[in-house]
Scaffold this motif. Structure first.
Motif, PDB file in Angstrom:
ATOM      1  N   ALA A 190       0.857  -1.182   0.000  1.00  0.00           N
ATOM      2  CA  ALA A 190       0.000   0.000   0.000  1.00  0.00           C
ATOM      3  C   ALA A 190       0.888   1.225   0.000  1.00  0.00           C
ATOM      4  O   ALA A 190       2.005   1.208   0.538  1.00  0.00           O
ATOM      5  N   LYS A 191       0.400   2.284  -0.592  1.00  0.00           N
ATOM      6  CA  LYS A 191       1.214   3.496  -0.666  1.00  0.00           C
ATOM      7  C   LYS A 191       0.910   4.431   0.491  1.00  0.00           C
ATOM      8  O   LYS A 191      -0.224   4.508   0.974  1.00  0.00           O
ATOM      9  N   GLY A 192       1.946   5.147   0.905  1.00  0.00           N
ATOM     10  CA  GLY A 192       1.766   6.136   1.966  1.00  0.00           C
ATOM     11  C   GLY A 192       2.784   7.242   1.769  1.00  0.00           C
ATOM     12  O   GLY A 192       3.727   7.120   0.989  1.00  0.00           O
ATOM     13  N   TYR A 193       2.616   8.335   2.506  1.00  0.00           N
ATOM     14  CA  TYR A 193       3.559   9.439   2.379  1.00  0.00           C
ATOM     15  C   TYR A 193       4.794   9.160   3.215  1.00  0.00           C
ATOM     16  O   TYR A 193       4.695   8.802   4.375  1.00  0.00           O
ATOM     17  N   VAL A 194       5.948   9.317   2.596  1.00  0.00           N
ATOM     18  CA  VAL A 194       7.205   9.069   3.308  1.00  0.00           C
ATOM     19  C   VAL A 194       8.125  10.252   3.056  1.00  0.00           C
ATOM     20  O   VAL A 194       8.311  10.662   1.910  1.00  0.00           O
ATOM     21  N   ASN A 195       8.687  10.793   4.143  1.00  0.00           N
ATOM     22  CA  ASN A 195       9.703  11.832   3.976  1.00  0.00           C
ATOM     23  C   ASN A 195      11.042  11.124   3.912  1.00  0.00           C
ATOM     24  O   ASN A 195      11.476  10.523   4.902  1.00  0.00           O
ATOM     25  N   ILE A 196      11.654  11.170   2.725  1.00  0.00           N
ATOM     26  CA  ILE A 196      12.925  10.454   2.612  1.00  0.00           C
ATOM     27  C   ILE A 196      14.074  11.412   2.359  1.00  0.00           C
ATOM     28  O   ILE A 196      13.902  12.499   1.810  1.00  0.00           O
ATOM     29  N   THR A 197      15.261  10.939   2.761  1.00  0.00           N
ATOM     30  CA  THR A 197      16.475  11.741   2.595  1.00  0.00           C
ATOM     31  C   THR A 197      16.875  11.725   1.119  1.00  0.00           C
ATOM     32  O   THR A 197      16.458  10.850   0.374  1.00  0.00           O
ATOM     33  N   PRO A 198      17.675  12.688   0.704  1.00  0.00           N
ATOM     34  CA  PRO A 198      18.046  12.736  -0.721  1.00  0.00           C
ATOM     35  C   PRO A 198      18.837  11.503  -1.147  1.00  0.00           C
ATOM     36  O   PRO A 198      19.618  10.945  -0.383  1.00  0.00           O
ATOM     37  N   GLU A 199      18.633  11.154  -2.414  1.00  0.00           N
ATOM     38  CA  GLU A 199      19.271   9.972  -2.982  1.00  0.00           C
ATOM     39  C   GLU A 199      20.779  10.107  -3.058  1.00  0.00           C
ATOM     40  O   GLU A 199      21.496   9.113  -3.117  1.00  0.00           O
ATOM     41  N   GLU A 200      21.265  11.345  -3.098  1.00  0.00           N
ATOM     42  CA  GLU A 200      22.703  11.541  -3.323  1.00  0.00           C
ATOM     43  C   GLU A 200      23.520  11.352  -2.056  1.00  0.00           C
ATOM     44  O   GLU A 200      24.739  11.424  -2.090  1.00  0.00           O
ATOM     45  N   LEU A 201      22.860  11.142  -0.929  1.00  0.00           N
ATOM     46  CA  LEU A 201      23.588  11.015   0.325  1.00  0.00           C
ATOM     47  C   LEU A 201      23.495   9.580   0.818  1.00  0.00           C
ATOM     48  O   LEU A 201      22.448   8.951   0.708  1.00  0.00           O
ATOM     49  N   LYS A 202      24.604   9.091   1.360  1.00  0.00           N
ATOM     50  CA  LYS A 202      24.563   7.731   1.897  1.00  0.00           C
ATOM     51  C   LYS A 202      25.331   7.668   3.205  1.00  0.00           C
ATOM     52  O   LYS A 202      26.143   8.530   3.519  1.00  0.00           O
ATOM     53  N   LEU A 203      25.077   6.575   3.926  1.00  0.00           N
ATOM     54  CA  LEU A 203      25.739   6.371   5.210  1.00  0.00           C
ATOM     55  C   LEU A 203      27.227   6.090   4.988  1.00  0.00           C
ATOM     56  O   LEU A 203      27.623   5.635   3.908  1.00  0.00           O
ATOM     57  N   PRO A 204      28.053   6.316   5.995  1.00  0.00           N
ATOM     58  CA  PRO A 204      29.453   5.910   5.875  1.00  0.00           C
ATOM     59  C   PRO A 204      29.545   4.390   5.742  1.00  0.00           C
ATOM     60  O   PRO A 204      28.662   3.678   6.223  1.00  0.00           O
TER      61      PRO A 204
END
Lengths: 389, 237, 288
Positions: A190-204
């Motif tokens: 099911a779809k819902g609203y998600v606030n996601i971080t930018p794709e260009e950033l990643k964890l160490p």
């Protein structure tokens, strides 16, 4: 190879500005994996988690993950995950229902091996009889193996818990696997609203040398090592060795609470803390509980919600404190055994106040009206007609 | 309220410090008997224990025993300097974590599968764990607390250890040297005089040369090593 | 790296126990050892609790002496008898759940390939007949189907020795063992043919009667696995306890089986054949 910049974990999870997307739970999990700098993902199909691993496979083909393959079955997949993580890689996999049980021998041994990994558990009915529909009884099988178990209410939680899961599991004083559980179909499809971080950033990337155990890569001593030999009392092992090992795992489980506070804003969320009647729920039952609180408040009834995010470590102190003056505690669940009700009852002195239900299982949805019935009962309100759904 | 983590013996099975609400200290602080204290206090208490209790010993672990990078070798040097300042100090290494068969030599090494063998045999009442991976250190610390009265000190490169009587975190060679200075100061306060001497070497290291060793040195076991021609060795122990 | 982690920190040489000092000074790390010199250098294996007369113990000793690069090798084992000796060696050893050796090896090898793309890290699975062909069958075969780059060595004692002597898939037909009181009902599984079909690039079958042959086979299997694909060695290592072979007759029994069904057999793909010819033509061993 897509361009991604490494950002500190705290920066990425807590401070980076997010964009709003309308995506399914499976997409949310895969998006978190994309930002988590994962090295290895190993897949095996089983509905409804296959969606997650399809998307993770796509991410691998795009270059965000370094290796990915389909294993021969869940036990093989989970054992290979153990091997990869011991070699120093960061890994991810997902499973559901019977797949979880098939792989459970390997999964249950991960905490003892000190394997930091995130496992997506997209719940589905456990056989027999077979069904692919949602039911989270499988979480009760995970509760005693020592790993951190988080239960996501919605797509936003799925994203947050998965991304934070990698960070929490790799903390030196934790270093045990994190299971991110949520209901299959109800959340994953099911779809819902998600606030996601930018794709260009990643964890160490994972630093396998910043760990309580050495990785098996022939680069760090000791050479003569069997990291986790079979141990049983003998003339060359103390009678306590296995016991203290188990204690270390459960200590690590408890230590994870500090990071759950830091990255997830605490193990519980409380709505209307001054209420007399509480709905305590986890997973998507919590979403229905939230609706019930809204209905109740519209009718002027003082009802509160305790959403439990972390099942292991279970927030005993916090739950006991919130429920200390509750006259009735309603625990709606998506399983027949009522594992959450049992957890709640075990940690409060007034366990008689716990109403073990309403429970639906075998793929049934949880209508808000069902919860409202119990709310009315708790307040002694007689309704003229019974709810028919 | 976190419980006090005192030297044992605490009993048949220890209760882990984490279960009794002991938490790891934040950076710049240490643990003393399970309570969060500033680092200097922790160092002073550790120094006091090593100077006043019997048979103080340092247990270096694989992370500093083996010279796998420059940092390890630097820490090794700092630990040797520290050991020289403690009167009657010994160094007993923990070279690896696997269970050793049939039994370790408790005067030559310590092993996380049976650390109390070494503690009890050598009657160690104060010890420092350094360069041991956290998991194995925690196992050892709990077993020692259960079965012996040893005062344990953990010098940790990571976040520290709740089950030690004193835990100091974020260890670097500089911190080891600072601890050494604190120890010298405490030693002077206690009125103990001492000239820096390196601890005695490992008792398992042989005095003899291999070249002069002969079959006869093995006594009655010599026939097991080199059976005579056509001889079938059927006797077993 | 590799060799750096087996040197003692300066200053600690006089505090390390004797067997570690010996390991560094007289051991195999960074050196070429000939199998004929066994007994003249510090072996990687220390004392182990295997039975007197266990042929597997002998095989494992020779195996460790034959490794081309022990400082960059990881051994994976599982429940069974072999792990009793493997855990006492100065080579990192992983022991997971029963039968998962080839799955763990797949994951491990892939992780090492990602982290050290230019450095060979040898992964060797040593497990028994039960662990590889019975309980671990699916994982073993699929690791070969996927052409994972590691070596699998089956130490076949034709029984579940460590749990008290139960029948195994590799037991010969008719033999009476526990859980087969009326004798084994089906034939010994042909592991070598299965390995060939599944995609191994080098397959060998031997009875360990000749240490030079064992050493050469092990070396070939490990080196071929680096570049070409999965390799498999099927070694007959008898269990003198469950098959009641007197200790002094164990070698004789191995020679007898060599004449019967464990005659030396080697199969390899053309690529691997060329590789060995190239390699063994020049006297310097490949230590890369």
């Amino acid at each position: 190879m897509p361009e991604q910049r490494v950002v500190d974990a705290d920066e990425l999870i807590l401070r980076t500005e997010r964009q709003r997307k309308f995506i399914t739970g499976a997409q949310a999990m895969a998006e978190a994996v994309k930002r988590a700098n994962v090295d290895v993902a190993i897949a095996y199909p089983i509905t409804p988690q296959s969606e997650v691993m399809h998307l993770v496979g796509d991410i691998w083909a795009q270059g965000y993950i370094r290796d990915y393959y389909r294993a021969e079955e869940e036990y093989g997949a989970m054992s290979a995950i153990a091997g990869a993580v011991r070699g120093g890689a960061r890994a991810f996999s997902a499973t559901s229902g019977p797949g979880l049980l098939r792989g459970l021998e390997a999964i249950a041994s991960w905490p003892g091996h000190r394997i930091p990994v995130v496992l997506g558990v997209l719940t589905r009915v456990v056989n027999a009889p077979l069904s692919i529909q949602p039911d989270n009884v499988e979480i009760s099988y995970l509760l005693n193996c020592g790993m951190v178990v988080l239960h996501a209410e919605n797509q936003q939680d799925v994203f947050d818990f998965t991304l934070a899961g990698f960070v929490i599991s790799e903390k030196v004083d934790v270093y045990i696997p994190v299971a991110v559980c949520t209901e299959g179909f109800f959340v994953t499809h099911a779809k819902g609203y998600v606030n996601i971080t930018p794709e260009e950033l990643k964890l160490p990337p994972r630093d396998p040398y910043k760990a309580p155990v050495p990785p098996t890569d022939c680069e760090i001593p000791p050479a003569r090592i069997q990291r986790d030999a079979p141990v049983q009392k003998s003339n060359f092992m103390s009678y306590l060795i296995h016991a203290v090992w188990q204690q270390e795992i459960w200590s690590s489980n408890k230590r994870a609470m500090r990071y759950i506070n830091h990255y997830l804003g605490g193990p519980i969320e409380v709505v209307n803390p001054g209420a007399e009647v509480f709905i305590v729920a986890s997973g998507c039952a919590a979403a229905q509980g939230r609706e019930a609180v809204r209905y109740a408040n519209m009718e002027g009834l003082n009802v509160g919600l305790v959403k439990v995010k972390s099942i292991r470590p279970f927030p005993e102190k916090q739950v006991r404190e919130v429920l200390s003056n509750a006259k009735a505690i309603i625990v709606p669940e998506h399983n027949i055994v009522g594992w959450l009700a049992k957890e709640v009852k075990a940690c409060i002195p007034n366990s008689d106040a716990v109403i073990g239900g309403p429970r639906v299982y075998g793929g049934m949805t949880l209508p808000v009206e069902l919860i409202m019935e119990r709310v009315y009962d708790a307040f002694g309100i007689k309704k003229s007609k019974k709810v028919v759904v | 309220m976190p419980a006090e983590i005192l030297p044992g013996p605490s009993g048949y099975i220890p209760i882990p410090a984490v279960f009794e609400d002991v938490e790891l200290s934040p950076p710049g602080y240490g643990l003393f008997f399970g309570q969060i204290v500033d680092e200097l206090t922790a160092m002073r208490e550790a120094a006091k224990a090593m100077l006043t209790r019997r048979n103080p010993t340092i247990f270096p672990g694989p992370k500093i025993l083996w010279g796998w990078n420059a940092h390890a070798m630097e820490e090794a040097k700092a630990i040797l300097e520290l050991a020289a300042e403690i009167p009657n100090c010994r160094i007993i290494p923990m070279p690896d974590y696997r269970p050793k068969y049939p039994k370790i030599d408790p005067e030559a090494e310590i092993n996380p599968n049976h650390p109390n063998l070494t503690i009890l045999h050598n009657k160690i009442e104060a010890c420092i764990f350094v360069g041991v991976h956290c998991h194995y250190a925690n196992l050892s610390l709990r077993m020692i607390r259960a079965g012996t009265n040893c005062f344990t000190i953990a010098l940790c490169g990571e976040l520290g250890h709740e089950d030690a009587m004193v835990s100091i975190r974020d260890l670097t060679p500089e911190k080891i040297r600072r601890f050494r200075e604190v120890l010298i100061q405490v030693r002077e306060e206690l009125g103990i005089s001492h000239t820096p001497t390196p601890p005695p070497e490992n008792p398992s290291l042989p005095k003899e040369e291999f070249q002069t060793l002969s079959v006869l040195d093995y006594g009655e076991y010599s026939y097991l090593l080199i059976p005579r021609k056509d001889e079938q060795v059927t006797d077993t122990e | 790296m590799g060799l750096e982690y087996v040197r003692i920190s300066p200053g600690f040489e006089r505090y390390m126990p004797k067997d570690y000092v010996d390991l560094v000074q007289y051991g195999q790390f960074g050196k070429e050892v000939d199998i004929q010199q066994l007994g003249q250098f510090k072996e990687l294996v220390e004392e182990h609790p295997m039975c007197a007369g266990c042929f597997m113990a002998y095989f494992i000793r020779v195996f460790y002496a034959a490794l081309p690069k022990p400082e960059d090798t990881i051994v994976i084992g599982t429940a069974g008898c072999a792990r009793l000796a493997l855990s006492q060696a100065a080579v990192p050893f992983i022991y997971g759940n029963y039968g998962d050796t080839n799955a763990v090896a797949s994951g491990l090898k892939r992780a090492l390939k990602i982290r050290f793309p230019n450095k060979p890290k040898d992964v060797v699975v040593i497990a028994g007949d039960g662990g590889l062909i019975d309980i671990g069958f699916g994982m073993t075969m699929h690791s070969w189907f996927r052409r994972e780059n590691f070596t699998t060595i089956m130490v076949d004692n034709e029984v579940y020795g460590n749990t008290g002597g139960q029948e195994s898939g590799m037991s010969p037909k008719g033999v009476q063992l526990k859980m087969a009181p009326k004798g084994k009902q089906f034939e010994k599984i042909n592991a070598v043919e299965l390995a060939k079909t599944a995609g191994c690039v080098y397959v060998a079958k031997l009875s360990p009667t000749n240490p030079k042959r064992i050493a050469k086979t092990v070396r070939r299997a490990v080196l071929a696995a680096r570049e070409f694909g999965p390799t498999f060695i099927h070694a007959y290592t008898s269990c003198n306890i469950e098959y009641s072979i007197p200790t002094e007759k164990v070698l004789e029994d191995a020679r007898k089986r060599e004449k019967q069904d464990f005659g030396f057999y080697e199969w390899m793909t053309d690529e691997v054949k060329e590789f060995f010819e190239e390699l063994e033509r020049s006297p310097q061993e490949v230590k890369t």
